[in-house]
Design an enzyme around this catalytic site. Structure first.
Site, short mmCIF file in Angstrom:
data_model
loop_
_atom_site.label_atom_id
_atom_site.label_comp_id
_atom_site.label_asym_id
_atom_site.label_seq_id
_atom_site.Cartn_x
_atom_site.Cartn_y
_atom_site.Cartn_z
CB CYS A 1 -0.91 -0.01 1.23
SG CYS A 1 -1.82 1.53 1.43
N1 MHO Z 1 -7.29 0.51 2.70
C1 MHO Z 1 -6.38 -0.54 2.46
C2 MHO Z 1 -5.11 -0.15 1.77
C3 MHO Z 1 -5.21 1.08 0.99
S1 MHO Z 1 -3.84 1.26 0.08
C4 MHO Z 1 -3.99 2.70 -0.72
C5 MHO Z 1 -5.98 -1.16 3.75
O1 MHO Z 1 -5.40 -0.46 4.58
O2 MHO Z 1 -6.24 -2.34 3.89
O3 MHO Z 1 -3.87 0.20 -0.88
#
Ligand code: MHO
Length: 222
Positions: free
Chosen positions: A27
């Site tokens: 991420c």
């Molecule tokens: N919302 C996801 C990751 C977001 S990232 C921009 C989580 O924290 O699981 O891929």
């Protein structure tokens, strides 16, 4: 003293030789914060790269990967240092999930970057005595991610973000700021406000400007 952070930062960047590195390590929110706090890194942005789908976005990323583009000054932090940090700060061999969205990925802009990536990877494989499965591939396009993904952690602090944004003509300019990159790291507990303030004292700007930026940081309402 009335200052404008954007003008000061732009002047500081004049005549500097800058380079960029684009990589994926999961991420993109955290690596933007982690690398954004490094002295020598002057800008960060997050985006989609490494795949073939045209006009990717967060919902329709296709075969692209979440990546960070780091703009740095090689005189103060080397390409090799950034690569070592990249490999130290994530597990490049974890099982892939969500197809290519979160793979360990290095994208080179030229033959020199490719050579260094492969050399550092070999060195680390020898040190660790295990293969590293990071994909190393040419960079074609980098598509900037949606504004709310840029400086994601800093923007959780709405009041401080609003105060800082007053120093920039628009949100895009704010995303390109070194101060915003540092603070995005700080709120994620990479680095401290004190370390940012002492770094600013070393910037190639006037003493009055440095003091004014330090005061601006002290006056932020979190
Ligand atoms: N919302 C996801 C990751 C977001 S990232 C921009 C989580 O924290 O699981 O891929």
């Amino acid at each position: 003293m009335d200052i404008n952070v954007q003008v000061i930062e732009q002047r500081m960047l004049e005549n500097k030789q800058l380079d960029t590195l684009v990589f994926g390590m999961g991420c993109f929110w955290s690596p933007e914060a982690n690398f954004g706090q490094l002295p020598g890194v002057l800008r960060t942005r997050v985006g989609y790269a490494g795949g073939t789908k045209l006009n990717p976005d967060y919902r329709q990323m296709g075969d692209h990967t979440e990546t960070v583009e780091v703009t740095f000054e090689p005189d103060s932090i080397s390409f090799e240092q950034l690569l070592r940090k990249f490999w130290n700060d994530h597990n490049p061999n974890r099982p892939a999930y969500k197809e290519r969205q979160y793979i360990s990925l290095l994208l080179y802009r030229n033959a020199e970057q490719k050579t260094i990536m492969e050399a550092v990877k070999r060195q680390l494989e020898n040190e660790r005595k295990e293969p590293i499965y990071t994909e190393i591939a040419p960079l074609h396009d980098f598509t900037e991610a949606e504004p709310h993904h840029q400086k994601y952690y800093l923007k959780r602090f709405k009041r401080a973000t609003e105060q800082l944004m007053q120093q920039f003509p628009d949100e895009k300019a704010f995303h390109m700021s070194a101060i915003a990159a540092r603070l995005n790291g700080f709120v994620r507990e990479y680095g401290t406000l004190a370390s940012i303030k002492s770094e600013i004292a070393e910037w190639n700007i006037s003493a009055d400007e440095a003091i004014a930026i330090q005061k601006l940081l002290d006056d932020l309402k979190w």
